[in-house]
Design a protein around this motif. Structure first.
Motif, PDB file in Angstrom:
ATOM      1  N   SER A 261       0.838  -1.194   0.000  1.00 50.89           N
ATOM      2  CA  SER A 261       0.000   0.000   0.000  1.00 50.89           C
ATOM      3  C   SER A 261       0.874   1.245   0.000  1.00 50.89           C
ATOM      4  N   GLN A 350      -7.484   3.582   1.489  1.00 49.54           N
ATOM      5  CA  GLN A 350      -8.735   2.840   1.332  1.00 49.54           C
ATOM      6  C   GLN A 350      -9.643   3.517   0.311  1.00 49.54           C
ATOM      7  N   LEU A 353      -8.198   2.666  -3.155  1.00 54.24           N
ATOM      8  CA  LEU A 353      -8.569   1.311  -3.573  1.00 54.24           C
ATOM      9  C   LEU A 353     -10.005   1.270  -4.077  1.00 54.24           C
ATOM     10  N   ALA A 357     -11.078   0.360  -7.880  1.00 55.99           N
ATOM     11  CA  ALA A 357     -11.932  -0.799  -8.131  1.00 55.99           C
ATOM     12  C   ALA A 357     -13.093  -0.439  -9.049  1.00 55.99           C
ATOM     13  N   GLN A 367      -9.851  -5.639  -9.868  1.00 53.93           N
ATOM     14  CA  GLN A 367      -9.897  -5.095  -8.515  1.00 53.93           C
ATOM     15  C   GLN A 367     -11.314  -5.092  -7.947  1.00 53.93           C
ATOM     16  N   TYR A 371     -12.714  -6.188  -4.219  1.00 54.45           N
ATOM     17  CA  TYR A 371     -13.400  -5.118  -3.490  1.00 54.45           C
ATOM     18  C   TYR A 371     -14.803  -5.555  -3.062  1.00 54.45           C
ATOM     19  N   ASP A 374     -14.634  -8.252  -0.282  1.00 55.23           N
ATOM     20  CA  ASP A 374     -14.271  -7.736   1.040  1.00 55.23           C
ATOM     21  C   ASP A 374     -15.494  -7.256   1.808  1.00 55.23           C
ATOM     22  N   TRP A 393      -4.372  -8.175  -5.656  1.00 53.68           N
ATOM     23  CA  TRP A 393      -5.722  -7.769  -5.229  1.00 53.68           C
ATOM     24  C   TRP A 393      -6.095  -8.463  -3.920  1.00 53.68           C
ATOM     25  N   ARG A 396      -4.208  -6.522  -1.111  1.00 53.06           N
ATOM     26  CA  ARG A 396      -4.616  -5.132  -0.853  1.00 53.06           C
ATOM     27  C   ARG A 396      -6.067  -4.988  -0.415  1.00 53.06           C
ATOM     28  N   TYR A 397      -6.956  -5.775  -1.001  1.00 56.31           N
ATOM     29  CA  TYR A 397      -8.384  -5.521  -0.817  1.00 56.31           C
ATOM     30  C   TYR A 397      -9.025  -6.338   0.300  1.00 56.31           C
ATOM     31  N   ARG A 399      -9.495  -7.438   3.728  1.00 56.84           N
ATOM     32  CA  ARG A 399      -9.075  -6.939   5.035  1.00 56.84           C
ATOM     33  C   ARG A 399      -9.377  -7.968   6.118  1.00 56.84           C
TER      34      ARG A 399
END
Length: 599
Positions: A261, A350, A353, A357, A367, A371, A374, A393, A396-397, A399
């Motif tokens: 990130s 955030q 992202l 997306a 992405q 997204y 998540d 992806w 990063r996405y 969580r």
């Protein structure tokens, strides 16, 4: 009296091994019969390939903390184990491999399927030995298990065919014989108290402290959180440490490095003090320049300490135990401006992202797949990933929150583990949802074969029926294609990089699973809801745009020059990548503008 193979399996159950992944062959006939007589404990889990058996053993170790086990026949079967065992070796996981060999009377005769197994496994294992006589089986099993647990590494035991089928006898009470016991306890490993005081002094002097944690911090969630609060620090996570700390904490900056990130990058590069906990993150270009930051490192393995960044204090010890010693010596930083800066960067990232997306692509931006998942992830999900652009992806996405678990091939970064990791996780935790991210390259290489394994053992997995294999279809070995451009300055080689279309959803339906194909960003949310509501395994085939680049958090001038050179050579996707890359970086830039300007 039972045969040697029976004894070995019984001894392993005493060590807590109740599941062994493998594939049959005549070199392990003795063990195949013993599995039948064992009545399911330990159980033999038949995979479609020995490599996948080793990956499943590694995943079992990662997700449960137990020793994973796999078995293979002599010669070619043994060779096939290697990639999965190297995955365990490089990610420090305890795995036992049981391997067959030709009869003792034929060894050295260049017999069929006879290879030098000691030499083959010498590099990948911490301990490799032949069982040449029945009484040796006892101490070999015990020593292998103790070594795997103590060194957190793979071990291998080799059993000639005739030894497997001989009657087991206990070691005699005489010179040269060894009698061992089942049992091992995890040691307390603590650093010298004077070194802990030195570490506290370094950290207390720091004004801008950055923490980087890995899988070694997995059992230290509360301690890492408390230390970060006292130090006013942010916490970045190496990929293997993805589930070590929840991403819902506002100071957790997420992944670091090429897949990382912007928040992690800005924190680490702006830090004057670096605290590493349980990680061997290897990429120096994503760490401060030497001399920029003071350094303290905590690692249970003294061989791995101070080899990534020059440290001022080296604390060899368990992460949680060491932090408990360190925390009382830390002085809470009253100036919280650094922490506020980090939290603002996390919130901005955030938004970036989310903006990225939503960017349109042809047919779909990859992405948006991560997204939308998540937003719907169950708090007890287990997440696995393959190696490739989809890993970006995933990193990063998705969580981490609740008691989620997550892992992938970290240090070896090999293709293929996404599917077998998910299968092993679902067998170990049938009551939990499991979701895998897999590229179409890995899926068509070997991954799709393991859906047969899922079909065979589904009744053991379906306490909670949610098991989703997400296949990113772009007909491109995408990560390598971008590395060609960015690292070598070469245009994409269509002959090496493009792969045939894999109708993953159709294949799933042939097996009686739910197959969902989605190529529209407007429908991906509904596709996820359908997948997570299914009463059987799901293959979610997402058709995505290969031209959406996995942008690093910071693009270096050299990377830009090499990419431009690749484009000038006539890369067929140059225009699309340039457009998508510009849009991605513009979303990042606009989020740093004042609110009125963004509007």
């Amino acid at each position: 009296m039972s045969q040697v193979a029976d004894y070995v399996l019984q001894r392993l159950t005493g060590w807590g091994v109740h599941r062994i992944f493998g594939y049959p062959g005549d070199g392990i006939n003795g063990f195949l019969g013993a599995f039948d007589r064992a009545g399911g404990d330990p159980g033999f889990l038949q995979t479609r390939h020995e490599e996948m058996a080793a990956f499943m053993a590694c995943a079992h170790a990662k997700f449960t903390g137990e020793v994973g086990a796999c078995v293979a026949t002599s010669g070619p079967g043994a060779i096939h184990l290697l990639n999965g065992l190297y995955d365990a070796r490089l990610d420090h996981q305890p795995v036992l491999a049981i391997v067959g060999q030709q009869r003792r009377t034929s060894l050295g005769a260049h017999y069929q399927q006879e290879i030098d197994l000691i030499s083959l496994f010498k590099d990948v294992t911490e301990y490799v030995q032949y069982c040449m006589a029945p009484p040796s089986a006892r101490h070999l099993v015990d020593r292998a298990m103790k070594t795997a647990l103590s060194s957190r590494a793979p071990v291998c035991l080799i059993f000639p065919e005739d030894v497997q089928e001989e009657k087991y006898t206990e070691p005699p009470h005489e010179h040269g014989a060894v009698r061992t016991s089942i049992g091992w306890t995890k040691p307390r490993i603590l650093p010298d108290p004077d070194e802990v005081r030195r570490a506290a002094a370094v950290l207390n002097r720091g004004r801008r402290v950055a923490m980087l944690i890995g899988q070694g911090a997995a059992g230290a969630r509360e301690e890492v959180t408390e230390a970060a609060d006292l130090l006013g620090a942010g916490v970045a996570k190496a990929l293997l440490g993805k589930d070590a700390l929840p991403d819902t904490l506002p100071f957790v900056t997420g992944p670091i490095g090429l897949l990382g990130s912007e928040a992690s990058h800005k924190m680490v590069m702006g830090a004057d003090t670096l605290l590493l906990v349980g990680t061997s993150f290897p990429y120096s270009e994503w760490l401060p320049r030497e001399g920029q930051a003071a350094g303290v490192q905590i690692d249970i393995d003294g061989r791995m300490i101070g080899i990534r960044y020059p440290m001022d204090v080296h604390l060899v010890g368990d992460a949680a135990e060491t932090l408990r010693q360190l925390i009382p010596l830390l002085i809470r930083k009253e100036d919280r401006s650094w922490r506020r800066f980090i939290e603002r960067e996390v919130a901005t990232w955030q938004r970036v992202l989310a903006d990225r997306a939503r960017l349109r692509a042809d047919p779909m931006n990859p992405q948006i797949v991560a997204y939308e998942l998540d937003k719907r992830l169950p708090d007890n999900a287990i997440l696995t990933a393959d190696s490739g652009s989809a890993t970006t992806w995933w990193a990063r996405y998705l969580r981490i929150r609740g008691d989620m678990k997550a892992s992938l091939s970290g240090t070896l970064a090999t293709m293929l583990p996404g599917v077998p990791y998910a299968v092993a996780a679902k067998l170990a935790y049938p009551e939990r949802p499991v979701i895998a991210f897999v590229g179409d390259g890995a899926f068509s290489m070997l991954g799709m074969n393991e859906l047969f394994t899922v079909k065979r053992y589904w009744e053991r997995m379906n306490t909670d029926p949610r098991l989703v294999f997400t296949v990113f279809v772009n007909e491109d070995l995408n990560q390598v294609s971008y590395e060609q451009r960015v690292m070598a300055g070469d245009r994409i080689n269509v002959e090496t990089q493009k792969i045939p279309y894999v109708p993953a959803a159709d294949f799933a339906r042939l097996l009686g699973f739910t197959g969902i194909r989605c190529d529209s960003p407007d429908k991906i949310g509904a596709a996820w809801e359908q997948a997570l509501a299914a009463d059987r395994p799901v293959v979610l085939e997402v058709v995505v745009d290969a031209k959406v680049p996995p942008l690093p958090p910071h693009v270096r001038p050299e990377q830009m020059r090499k990419t431009a050179r690749a484009f000038l050579q006539g890369d067929p996707e140059a225009v699309g990548i340039a457009v998508q890359g510009f849009k991605g970086k513009w979303q990042e830039a606009r989020e740093h503008l004042p609110h009125a300007a963004r509007r």
